[in-house]
Design an enzyme around this catalytic site. Structure first.
Site, PDB file in Angstrom:
ATOM      1  N   SER A  60      40.984  35.852  36.082  1.00 61.16           N
ATOM      2  CA  SER A  60      40.579  34.979  37.175  1.00 61.16           C
ATOM      3  C   SER A  60      41.714  34.059  37.620  1.00 61.16           C
ATOM      4  O   SER A  60      42.771  34.519  38.006  1.00 61.16           O
ATOM      5  CB  SER A  60      39.339  34.184  36.770  1.00 61.16           C
ATOM      6  OG  SER A  60      38.804  33.535  37.893  1.00 61.16           O
ATOM      7  N   HIS A  61      41.522  32.763  37.534  1.00 61.32           N
ATOM      8  CA  HIS A  61      42.502  31.805  38.049  1.00 61.32           C
ATOM      9  C   HIS A  61      43.503  31.362  36.983  1.00 61.32           C
ATOM     10  O   HIS A  61      44.323  30.484  37.241  1.00 61.32           O
ATOM     11  CB  HIS A  61      41.753  30.587  38.603  1.00 61.32           C
ATOM     12  CG  HIS A  61      40.765  30.047  37.617  1.00 61.32           C
ATOM     13  ND1 HIS A  61      39.521  30.620  37.444  1.00 61.32           N
ATOM     14  CD2 HIS A  61      40.851  29.048  36.722  1.00 61.32           C
ATOM     15  CE1 HIS A  61      38.882  29.966  36.495  1.00 61.32           C
ATOM     16  NE2 HIS A  61      39.653  29.018  36.041  1.00 61.32           N
ATOM     17  N   LYS A  73      37.054  42.894  32.190  1.00 61.31           N
ATOM     18  CA  LYS A  73      35.662  42.585  32.501  1.00 61.31           C
ATOM     19  C   LYS A  73      34.940  43.897  32.792  1.00 61.31           C
ATOM     20  O   LYS A  73      35.488  44.761  33.473  1.00 61.31           O
ATOM     21  CB  LYS A  73      35.659  41.687  33.743  1.00 61.31           C
ATOM     22  CG  LYS A  73      34.372  40.956  33.990  1.00 61.31           C
ATOM     23  CD  LYS A  73      34.622  39.774  34.917  1.00 61.31           C
ATOM     24  CE  LYS A  73      34.909  40.207  36.339  1.00 61.31           C
ATOM     25  NZ  LYS A  73      34.432  39.254  37.342  1.00 61.31           N
ATOM     26  N   ASP A 227      41.639  32.725  44.589  1.00 62.23           N
ATOM     27  CA  ASP A 227      42.210  32.649  43.246  1.00 62.23           C
ATOM     28  C   ASP A 227      42.811  33.982  42.800  1.00 62.23           C
ATOM     29  O   ASP A 227      42.939  34.911  43.594  1.00 62.23           O
ATOM     30  CB  ASP A 227      41.148  32.168  42.246  1.00 62.23           C
ATOM     31  CG  ASP A 227      40.103  33.229  41.970  1.00 62.23           C
ATOM     32  OD1 ASP A 227      39.824  34.019  42.884  1.00 62.23           O
ATOM     33  OD2 ASP A 227      39.573  33.277  40.839  1.00 62.23           O
ATOM     34  N   ASP A 229      41.904  36.653  41.140  1.00 63.66           N
ATOM     35  CA  ASP A 229      41.215  37.923  41.336  1.00 63.66           C
ATOM     36  C   ASP A 229      40.382  37.941  42.612  1.00 63.66           C
ATOM     37  O   ASP A 229      39.625  38.887  42.845  1.00 63.66           O
ATOM     38  CB  ASP A 229      40.342  38.253  40.119  1.00 63.66           C
ATOM     39  CG  ASP A 229      39.252  37.228  39.888  1.00 63.66           C
ATOM     40  OD1 ASP A 229      39.465  36.050  40.233  1.00 63.66           O
ATOM     41  OD2 ASP A 229      38.184  37.598  39.380  1.00 63.66           O
ATOM     42  N   ASP A 231      37.873  35.989  43.868  1.00 61.14           N
ATOM     43  CA  ASP A 231      36.446  35.693  43.989  1.00 61.14           C
ATOM     44  C   ASP A 231      36.155  34.233  44.365  1.00 61.14           C
ATOM     45  O   ASP A 231      35.041  33.917  44.768  1.00 61.14           O
ATOM     46  CB  ASP A 231      35.656  36.117  42.735  1.00 61.14           C
ATOM     47  CG  ASP A 231      36.149  35.476  41.464  1.00 61.14           C
ATOM     48  OD1 ASP A 231      37.142  34.737  41.499  1.00 61.14           O
ATOM     49  OD2 ASP A 231      35.520  35.733  40.411  1.00 61.14           O
ATOM     50  N   ARG A 232      37.143  33.350  44.248  1.00 62.13           N
ATOM     51  CA  ARG A 232      36.886  31.950  44.604  1.00 62.13           C
ATOM     52  C   ARG A 232      37.481  31.618  45.969  1.00 62.13           C
ATOM     53  O   ARG A 232      38.340  32.343  46.481  1.00 62.13           O
ATOM     54  CB  ARG A 232      37.513  31.007  43.566  1.00 62.13           C
ATOM     55  CG  ARG A 232      36.918  31.159  42.199  1.00 62.13           C
ATOM     56  CD  ARG A 232      37.424  30.053  41.315  1.00 62.13           C
ATOM     57  NE  ARG A 232      36.959  30.245  39.955  1.00 62.13           N
ATOM     58  CZ  ARG A 232      36.821  29.272  39.064  1.00 62.13           C
ATOM     59  NH1 ARG A 232      37.141  28.030  39.387  1.00 62.13           N
ATOM     60  NH2 ARG A 232      36.389  29.535  37.856  1.00 62.13           N
ATOM     61  N   THR A 294      24.875  27.974  35.131  1.00 59.01           N
ATOM     62  CA  THR A 294      26.186  28.386  35.587  1.00 59.01           C
ATOM     63  C   THR A 294      26.473  29.809  35.100  1.00 59.01           C
ATOM     64  O   THR A 294      26.246  30.124  33.944  1.00 59.01           O
ATOM     65  CB  THR A 294      27.243  27.394  35.057  1.00 59.01           C
ATOM     66  OG1 THR A 294      26.915  26.102  35.568  1.00 59.01           O
ATOM     67  CG2 THR A 294      28.626  27.772  35.508  1.00 59.01           C
ATOM     68  N   GLU A 313      28.317  28.068  43.832  1.00 57.58           N
ATOM     69  CA  GLU A 313      28.497  27.114  42.738  1.00 57.58           C
ATOM     70  C   GLU A 313      29.597  26.140  43.106  1.00 57.58           C
ATOM     71  O   GLU A 313      30.468  26.456  43.917  1.00 57.58           O
ATOM     72  CB  GLU A 313      28.772  27.840  41.421  1.00 57.58           C
ATOM     73  CG  GLU A 313      29.867  28.869  41.508  1.00 57.58           C
ATOM     74  CD  GLU A 313      29.989  29.720  40.248  1.00 57.58           C
ATOM     75  OE1 GLU A 313      29.037  29.782  39.464  1.00 57.58           O
ATOM     76  OE2 GLU A 313      31.046  30.314  40.071  1.00 57.58           O
ATOM     77  N   GLU A 314      29.530  24.958  42.487  1.00 57.33           N
ATOM     78  CA  GLU A 314      30.448  23.880  42.851  1.00 57.33           C
ATOM     79  C   GLU A 314      31.906  24.221  42.542  1.00 57.33           C
ATOM     80  O   GLU A 314      32.804  23.648  43.125  1.00 57.33           O
ATOM     81  CB  GLU A 314      30.052  22.577  42.153  1.00 57.33           C
ATOM     82  CG  GLU A 314      29.704  22.687  40.665  1.00 57.33           C
ATOM     83  CD  GLU A 314      30.896  22.838  39.751  1.00 57.33           C
ATOM     84  OE1 GLU A 314      31.936  22.247  40.060  1.00 57.33           O
ATOM     85  OE2 GLU A 314      30.777  23.555  38.733  1.00 57.33           O
ATOM     86  N   SER A 315      32.127  25.169  41.621  1.00 52.18           N
ATOM     87  CA  SER A 315      33.480  25.499  41.193  1.00 52.18           C
ATOM     88  C   SER A 315      34.129  26.522  42.127  1.00 52.18           C
ATOM     89  O   SER A 315      34.745  27.480  41.682  1.00 52.18           O
ATOM     90  CB  SER A 315      33.455  26.010  39.761  1.00 52.18           C
ATOM     91  OG  SER A 315      32.515  27.063  39.631  1.00 52.18           O
ATOM     92  N   LYS A 326      31.036  36.689  43.268  1.00 52.87           N
ATOM     93  CA  LYS A 326      31.405  35.744  44.302  1.00 52.87           C
ATOM     94  C   LYS A 326      32.584  36.331  45.065  1.00 52.87           C
ATOM     95  O   LYS A 326      33.273  37.210  44.559  1.00 52.87           O
ATOM     96  CB  LYS A 326      31.698  34.373  43.721  1.00 52.87           C
ATOM     97  CG  LYS A 326      32.644  34.326  42.549  1.00 52.87           C
ATOM     98  CD  LYS A 326      32.659  32.920  41.952  1.00 52.87           C
ATOM     99  CE  LYS A 326      33.569  32.850  40.747  1.00 52.87           C
ATOM    100  NZ  LYS A 326      32.828  32.701  39.494  1.00 52.87           N
ATOM    101  N   ARG A 446      32.168  17.432  31.350  1.00 51.59           N
ATOM    102  CA  ARG A 446      32.177  17.379  32.807  1.00 51.59           C
ATOM    103  C   ARG A 446      31.013  16.510  33.272  1.00 51.59           C
ATOM    104  O   ARG A 446      29.880  16.701  32.819  1.00 51.59           O
ATOM    105  CB  ARG A 446      32.005  18.776  33.408  1.00 51.59           C
ATOM    106  CG  ARG A 446      33.086  19.743  33.030  1.00 51.59           C
ATOM    107  CD  ARG A 446      32.952  21.029  33.862  1.00 51.59           C
ATOM    108  NE  ARG A 446      33.532  22.172  33.179  1.00 51.59           N
ATOM    109  CZ  ARG A 446      34.842  22.426  33.098  1.00 51.59           C
ATOM    110  NH1 ARG A 446      35.705  21.605  33.665  1.00 51.59           N
ATOM    111  NH2 ARG A 446      35.274  23.475  32.455  1.00 51.59           N
TER     112      ARG A 446
END
Ligand code: NI
Length: 493
Positions: A60-61, A73, A227, A229, A231-232, A294, A313-315, A326, A446
């Site tokens: 991911s990131h 994954k 990001d 991969d 997805d964000r 989450t 989602e907030e992230s 996503k 958090r």
């Protein structure tokens, strides 16, 4: 299906996976050209070709390179992440392995489109971009976006030297007519150019500098980043940041402007810590809004059952039922579609949204690398007050409820507990505490702060100022400063 985000060891791992698939009796494998597939594109390919499943190579990131991170994954046939019962079974099998099968043979030519064989298995190297770009073109009004860009609208997309570069160039520059150079850092590199491909105000600093150019008129109209991969997403206007929770709400309220969503939404889902801005839109539309733990798999179940169309989602994660992940570029295109139809600035669209629905002023404060025991005691201290909190007032905030969030999946009946401490106030404001990562580098606490503000005269306030009172209440409830010795968060989002 196999592909990855192009990070260090991507190509080597794909060769091993193909040999093992051939030796274990798979009849056919699809591979993205050059070994490249973004996470949402992989989900698209699994669904479009009905593959048994897929392996996505990414972390991911997280940074890549010889000393960076690498991950594998597994996504199932619906295109979404494998559920826990499958990953648990894979892990159990890995602990009992005594041998494995792997085929001999030369490396597959990953850069060559077409079909070859590896043992008894057919390997088809596919264009990693075309299927995804076609799907996007079926969902959004490309003619309207082309007209917007043709009218002088300027955009900047930062691919952060990660997987979305080829996708963004094909879609934004070639299909939608943005000038060459609208996509920056568009070549995927094994080490992401030594960067940290996480689309936020800290790591996407080059994009932020462009969008917050000192001469405001010199900044583009629209900025976005994705990001490692793909997805964000982060969405920016000229000198303006769109909070991911607000982004989901704005997309939901304007969804029917996009052809793929013209018939309306079945429902909306958001992760529990994401602000309730989307709930207000769902209420107006008369559709259900689900609050889930989450993790994207909870959204996948609701989508497979046809209960929700949009989720977020907030992230910095937003998506819809078009795939089961996503999807960063999808969110960017949704915003461009909205801008093309409404012909307002990003800032005007968000401010008009707040005028109609009120603003859920939102911020996340992360306290990283805390001693695990200190973090656990802090959480226990908050929980210990739960019996006495309902009805108690803090200034003008009066506690309506508090709980440790749990969720029974309405589709498969599975129960998720311990998902975060919620303290809700009468006016719709909230404080949420979550504990994560209890590894060698300590724990992260958090704190998600959300103040509902109905008064448009106060919508332009800086979020941290507007949340000042709630920040004080969070400290009072958790004794955070005293327990951690910290006077400010490690990261504020
Ligand atoms: Ni990601």
């Amino acid at each position: 299906m196999v592909g990855g985000d192009g990070r260090f060891y991507n190509r080597e791992a794909i060769q091993v996976i193909l040999r093992m698939a051939a030796a274990n009796g798979f009849g056919k494998a699809l591979v993205g050209q050059g070994g490249i597939l973004s996470t949402p594109a992989a989900s698209c390919v699994i669904r479009k070709y009905g593959t048994f499943g897929g392996l996505i190579l990414s972390a991911s990131h997280n940074p890549g390179g010889p000393d960076g991170d690498f991950g594998i994954k597994y996504n199932i046939g619906n295109g979404g992440p494998a559920p826990e019962k499958i990953t648990d079974a894979i892990f159990a099998a890995s602990r009992a392995l005594t041998s494995y099968r792997i085929a001999d043979g030369t490396d597959v030519a990953l850069d060559q489109l077409g079909v070859c064989t590896l043992g008894q298995m057919r390997v088809e190297v596919i264009d990693p971009v075309a299927d995804y770009a076609d799907l996007m073109e079926s969902l959004f009004d490309f003619a309207a976006i082309r007209a917007l860009i043709g009218s002088g609208f300027r955009l900047c997309f930062d691919a952060m030297h990660a997987v979305t570069g080829p996708y963004a160039k094909e879609i934004l520059e070639r299909r939608l007519g943005a000038p060459a150079g609208a996509v920056i850092n568009g070549v995927p590199l094994p080490d992401f150019g030594n960067g940290h491909p996480d689309p936020n105000l800290t790591y996407a600093d080059q994009l932020v500098a462009i969008m917050y150019h000192a001469d405001k008129s010199a900044a583009p109209d629209f900025g976005a980043a994705s990001d490692g991969d793909g997805d964000r997403n982060m969405i920016l206007g000229r000198h303006f940041f769109v909070n991911p929770s607000d982004s989901l709400a704005v997309i939901a309220d304007n969804a029917t402007l996009a052809p793929g969503y013209a018939k309306g939404l079945a429902g909306i889902a958001r992760s529990m810590p994401t602000s309730a801005a989307a709930d207000r839109v769902a209420h107006k539309l008369g559709v259900p809004c689900y609050e889930t733990p989450t993790g994207w798999k909870f959204f996948g179940n609701l989508m497979d059952a046809g209960k929700v169309t949009l989720c977020g989602e907030e992230s910095f994660g937003t998506g819809s039922s078009h795939v089961r992940e996503k999807d960063g570029l999808w969110a960017v295109l949704f915003w461009l579609n909205i801008l093309a139809k409404r012909r307002l600035s990003v800032e005007e669209i968000v401010h008009r949204h707040w005028s109609e629905f009120g603003r859920n002023v939102y911020s996340r404060h992360d306290y990283e690398a805390l001693p695990s025991a200190v973090a656990a005691e802090l959480m226990a201290h908050v929980t210990g007050q739960f019996a006495a909190l309902p009805g108690r007032s803090f200034g003008h905030y009066r506690v309506k409820f508090c709980d440790d969030f749990s969720y029974t999946d309405p589709i498969d009946g599975s129960l998720a507990t311990g998902q975060g401490l919620r303290i809700g106030f009468e006016d719709g404001s909230r404080i949420v505490f979550r504990l994560s990562g209890t590894g060698t580098e300590g724990a992260t606490v958090r704190i998600y702060l959300e103040a509902f503000e109905a008064d448009p005269a106060r919508h332009r306030m800086d979020a941290q100022d507007a949340l000042g009172e709630l920040i004080g209440i969070a400290d009072e409830l958790s004794q955070l400063k005293q327990r951690t010795g910290r006077d400010k968060p490690t990261v504020i989002t």
